[in-house]
Design a protein around this motif. Sequence first.
Motif, PDB file in Angstrom:
ATOM      1  N   ARG A 100       0.838  -1.203   0.000  1.00 36.96           N
ATOM      2  CA  ARG A 100       0.000   0.000   0.000  1.00 36.96           C
ATOM      3  C   ARG A 100       0.873   1.253   0.000  1.00 36.96           C
ATOM      4  N   VAL A 101       1.918   1.256   0.844  1.00 38.56           N
ATOM      5  CA  VAL A 101       2.797   2.424   0.911  1.00 38.56           C
ATOM      6  C   VAL A 101       3.583   2.577  -0.389  1.00 38.56           C
ATOM      7  N   LEU A 102       4.014   1.469  -0.959  1.00 34.61           N
ATOM      8  CA  LEU A 102       4.692   1.519  -2.266  1.00 34.61           C
ATOM      9  C   LEU A 102       3.795   2.212  -3.292  1.00 34.61           C
ATOM     10  N   ALA A 103       2.507   1.870  -3.268  1.00 29.96           N
ATOM     11  CA  ALA A 103       1.562   2.465  -4.222  1.00 29.96           C
ATOM     12  C   ALA A 103       1.322   3.948  -3.953  1.00 29.96           C
ATOM     13  N   LEU A 104       1.468   4.370  -2.692  1.00 29.20           N
ATOM     14  CA  LEU A 104       1.304   5.797  -2.372  1.00 29.20           C
ATOM     15  C   LEU A 104       2.461   6.620  -2.938  1.00 29.20           C
ATOM     16  N   GLY A 105       3.602   5.984  -3.189  1.00 30.79           N
ATOM     17  CA  GLY A 105       4.737   6.643  -3.815  1.00 30.79           C
ATOM     18  C   GLY A 105       5.341   7.787  -3.028  1.00 30.79           C
ATOM     19  N   PRO A 106       5.630   7.594  -1.723  1.00 31.36           N
ATOM     20  CA  PRO A 106       6.237   8.692  -0.956  1.00 31.36           C
ATOM     21  C   PRO A 106       7.613   9.061  -1.528  1.00 31.36           C
ATOM     22  N   ALA A 107       7.980  10.333  -1.377  1.00 32.50           N
ATOM     23  CA  ALA A 107       9.282  10.807  -1.868  1.00 32.50           C
ATOM     24  C   ALA A 107      10.384  10.488  -0.868  1.00 32.50           C
ATOM     25  N   ARG A 108      10.059  10.519   0.420  1.00 28.30           N
ATOM     26  CA  ARG A 108      11.034  10.110   1.430  1.00 28.30           C
ATOM     27  C   ARG A 108      10.283   9.604   2.661  1.00 28.30           C
ATOM     28  N   MET A 109      10.991   8.767   3.417  1.00 25.65           N
ATOM     29  CA  MET A 109      10.385   8.230   4.623  1.00 25.65           C
ATOM     30  C   MET A 109      11.249   8.593   5.818  1.00 25.65           C
ATOM     31  N   LEU A 110      10.589   9.025   6.877  1.00 32.86           N
ATOM     32  CA  LEU A 110      11.253   9.329   8.137  1.00 32.86           C
ATOM     33  C   LEU A 110      10.825   8.250   9.139  1.00 32.86           C
ATOM     34  N   PRO A 111      11.724   7.273   9.389  1.00 35.35           N
ATOM     35  CA  PRO A 111      11.365   6.128  10.224  1.00 35.35           C
ATOM     36  C   PRO A 111      11.582   6.394  11.706  1.00 35.35           C
ATOM     37  N   ALA A 112      11.045   5.506  12.543  1.00 34.48           N
ATOM     38  CA  ALA A 112      11.243   5.611  13.993  1.00 34.48           C
ATOM     39  C   ALA A 112      12.582   5.011  14.439  1.00 34.48           C
ATOM     40  N   HIS A 113      13.245   4.293  13.531  1.00 35.34           N
ATOM     41  CA  HIS A 113      14.585   3.757  13.832  1.00 35.34           C
ATOM     42  C   HIS A 113      15.436   3.892  12.577  1.00 35.34           C
ATOM     43  N   GLY A 114      16.689   4.288  12.760  1.00 36.26           N
ATOM     44  CA  GLY A 114      17.599   4.344  11.619  1.00 36.26           C
ATOM     45  C   GLY A 114      17.472   5.640  10.836  1.00 36.26           C
ATOM     46  N   ARG A 115      18.218   5.669   9.732  1.00 32.41           N
ATOM     47  CA  ARG A 115      18.327   6.919   8.983  1.00 32.41           C
ATOM     48  C   ARG A 115      17.109   7.162   8.081  1.00 32.41           C
ATOM     49  N   ALA A 116      16.978   8.427   7.665  1.00 28.47           N
ATOM     50  CA  ALA A 116      15.927   8.799   6.725  1.00 28.47           C
ATOM     51  C   ALA A 116      16.135   8.056   5.410  1.00 28.47           C
ATOM     52  N   ILE A 117      15.050   7.774   4.708  1.00 29.37           N
ATOM     53  CA  ILE A 117      15.098   6.955   3.489  1.00 29.37           C
ATOM     54  C   ILE A 117      14.678   7.819   2.303  1.00 29.37           C
ATOM     55  N   ASP A 118      15.652   8.073   1.388  1.00 26.61           N
ATOM     56  CA  ASP A 118      15.386   8.960   0.258  1.00 26.61           C
ATOM     57  C   ASP A 118      14.877   8.225  -0.969  1.00 26.61           C
ATOM     58  N   ASP A 119      14.922   6.886  -0.942  1.00 30.64           N
ATOM     59  CA  ASP A 119      14.438   6.122  -2.088  1.00 30.64           C
ATOM     60  C   ASP A 119      13.475   5.035  -1.576  1.00 30.64           C
ATOM     61  N   PRO A 120      12.285   5.466  -1.124  1.00 31.93           N
ATOM     62  CA  PRO A 120      11.358   4.510  -0.496  1.00 31.93           C
ATOM     63  C   PRO A 120      11.057   3.294  -1.360  1.00 31.93           C
ATOM     64  N   ALA A 121      10.859   3.497  -2.679  1.00 28.57           N
ATOM     65  CA  ALA A 121      10.458   2.359  -3.515  1.00 28.57           C
ATOM     66  C   ALA A 121      11.506   1.254  -3.453  1.00 28.57           C
ATOM     67  N   ALA A 122      12.802   1.631  -3.448  1.00 29.97           N
ATOM     68  CA  ALA A 122      13.865   0.620  -3.432  1.00 29.97           C
ATOM     69  C   ALA A 122      13.794  -0.218  -2.160  1.00 29.97           C
ATOM     70  N   ILE A 123      13.683   0.430  -1.015  1.00 25.81           N
ATOM     71  CA  ILE A 123      13.691  -0.344   0.239  1.00 25.81           C
ATOM     72  C   ILE A 123      12.392  -1.149   0.390  1.00 25.81           C
ATOM     73  N   LEU A 124      11.267  -0.588  -0.044  1.00 21.48           N
ATOM     74  CA  LEU A 124       9.996  -1.329   0.063  1.00 21.48           C
ATOM     75  C   LEU A 124      10.045  -2.588  -0.805  1.00 21.48           C
ATOM     76  N   ASN A 125      10.603  -2.450  -2.008  1.00 20.03           N
ATOM     77  CA  ASN A 125      10.744  -3.633  -2.869  1.00 20.03           C
ATOM     78  C   ASN A 125      11.708  -4.649  -2.276  1.00 20.03           C
ATOM     79  N   GLN A 126      12.825  -4.148  -1.700  1.00 14.85           N
ATOM     80  CA  GLN A 126      13.782  -5.056  -1.041  1.00 14.85           C
ATOM     81  C   GLN A 126      13.110  -5.839   0.080  1.00 14.85           C
TER      82      GLN A 126
END
Length: 265
Positions: free
Chosen positions: A168-194
């Motif tokens: 669902r989040v992959l389909a929303l296509g966010p530009a970046r993700m700010l998680p509760a643990h770890g570093r900010a994610i600038d390529d959400p689609a890559a990590i969601l697919n991984q």
Amino acid sequence: MDITLVPGFNPGPYTGAGNNTYVISGEMPTLLDAATGEAAHLTALAGVLGSSSLAQVLVTHAHPDHVDGCDPIAERWPDAVFRKLPWPEQDRLQSVECVPIADEDRVAAGDGVLRVVHTPGHAPDHLCFLEENTGTLFSADLVVAGSSVVIPASRGGSLAQYLASLRRVLALGPARMLPAHGRAIDDPAAILNQYLEHRQLREDQIVAALRAGDRLPDAIVDRLYEGLDPRLKRMALESVVAHLMKLREEGRTRSDSEQTEWELA
Ligand SMILES: [Zn+2]
């Protein structure tokens, strides 16, 4: 959106370097997640808020590293309103009363608006918050860069729901993700697919382990997680059981009623 990361100062085997909480400054000063109430967190939070008061706390889910700070924060900022999606049996562990929010609600925060995205799986009440103008998603425990997320099968976790939430989040296509643990994610689609690929790989490994004759989740953990930090064994077990339960929902495994022994269906 004016966002400042405020660390929770609660490092540990399950929290990594500690939780990230976020202050959104503006008309409606907002804190994303309460962390664990460490004195250093409250001090840092006060520093970021400066002369403004805290209007609200948005809680992503009722795991202790996200909610244990609610009571100390409420004590220090008595006017703050707490909002979360209800999970009654967990929520009653805090004395703070939370105002319920639900999927697709719009919540004013800072000088903008956040869209509530219910993303169950890691926890039944798990929420992400999307700021649609910039595509910034506060992603809580949906993913952690360079690590994986525990699906606690015995405590409200569901792998089937988790995979649906990732999609669902992959389909929303966010530009970046700010998680509760770890570093900010600038390529959400890559990590969601991984993540989706990683879960598929794990599932294949678990099916192979069952085919090789493993019956106990414990044996599967020993086969799959070589050199595991013993403190993380319980969580690895939870993850394996989450997979076994998902496979059972799909009619591909069966277990005894205690869920101690498993086999392919
Ligand atoms: Zn969590």
